[in-house]
Design a protein around this motif. Sequence first.
Motif, short mmCIF file in Angstrom:
data_model
loop_
_atom_site.label_atom_id
_atom_site.label_comp_id
_atom_site.label_asym_id
_atom_site.label_seq_id
_atom_site.Cartn_x
_atom_site.Cartn_y
_atom_site.Cartn_z
N ASP A 12 0.83 -1.21 0.00
CA ASP A 12 0.00 0.00 0.00
C ASP A 12 0.86 1.26 0.00
OD1 ASP A 12 -2.35 1.43 -0.09
OD2 ASP A 12 -2.59 1.47 2.10
N GLY A 15 -1.09 4.42 -0.65
CA GLY A 15 -2.10 4.80 0.32
C GLY A 15 -1.77 6.11 1.02
N LYS A 20 -6.43 4.93 -3.22
CA LYS A 20 -6.90 3.60 -2.84
C LYS A 20 -6.98 2.76 -4.10
CE LYS A 20 -10.41 1.43 0.11
NZ LYS A 20 -11.66 1.68 0.89
N ALA A 58 -12.21 1.20 -3.90
CA ALA A 58 -10.89 0.96 -4.49
C ALA A 58 -11.01 0.90 -6.01
CB ALA A 58 -10.29 -0.33 -3.96
N ARG A 109 -6.69 11.36 -7.81
CA ARG A 109 -7.57 10.95 -6.71
C ARG A 109 -9.03 11.06 -7.13
NH1 ARG A 109 -4.24 14.79 -3.62
NH2 ARG A 109 -2.49 13.65 -2.66
N THR A 112 -9.96 8.15 -9.32
CA THR A 112 -10.11 6.89 -8.59
C THR A 112 -11.42 6.85 -7.81
OG1 THR A 112 -8.92 7.71 -6.62
CG2 THR A 112 -7.61 6.61 -8.34
#
Length: 271
Positions: A12, A15, A20, A58, A109, A112
């Motif tokens: 990750d 992260g 995600k 995710a 971001r 996603t």
Amino acid sequence: MGAAPHWRPGLDLLGVLGLKVAVVPHYDNAEGGTHDTRYCYLGERRLTQMESELPPGAAVLGIDEHTALVVDLGTEEALVAGRGRVTIRRPGSQAVLPAGTSTNLEEIRRLTRGETTVSGGAPQVISPAPHQMSLAEATRSCEERFTAALTGHDAARAVLDLEAEVARWGADTEEDEGGVEHARESLRLLIAKLGARAGAPSPGDLLASLVGSVLALRGELRRQGRYDIADALRAALLRGGVLVADTPDGPRWTSAGSDRPPVNALLTPGY
């Protein structure tokens, strides 16, 4: 046989950047020939299955071969470098960032999360690859099309499509509902029905149209080197009372008991 496709905990690393995502390298791999080796050798079916098992919210971050997503941690600027693309894939949509795209982490971001990007270097947003039918679904579909269009060219096309599915899945190492043998049995049944239909009492025009469709299918199979299936079609026609003779000018056929001269199949409807 190996384990079924599944996710395992990763580091990750992204992260901490508020992303995600599950990173999939080799996203555009095409080395598999008859195998679907895209998405780091997963293929569409396996990736679709694994997407459904991701945690809520995710996304998949796919990076093509010879490609990098370069992020400046100080300025949060992001650049797609190399010769391929970066794909942000979510259920129902995906965003593609081609090589040379200059953006920033906040835009990534947003993508996603499924939000549309608004920056000047906006990526192209397209639909994901369509759902790939299982072999059992493809077999049922071809059977239904065959039944609905038995007297037309679409019946022959349904047989040809089913044969192509059998050939494609025969090279796949993953088992599927019913299996390849079940699909082959269905293929043989459809071919037999074509032969029986060709020999059934019917007006001459209908017989000529049907035999022409079958011979067009046989010709395409022969051009593809699938002589075993082509020979099965010829044998099915013979059982139905239609004799096919290959000549330098193309295949000619006559029906059993007919006193008319052979018909040149090249003059009958094809597809």
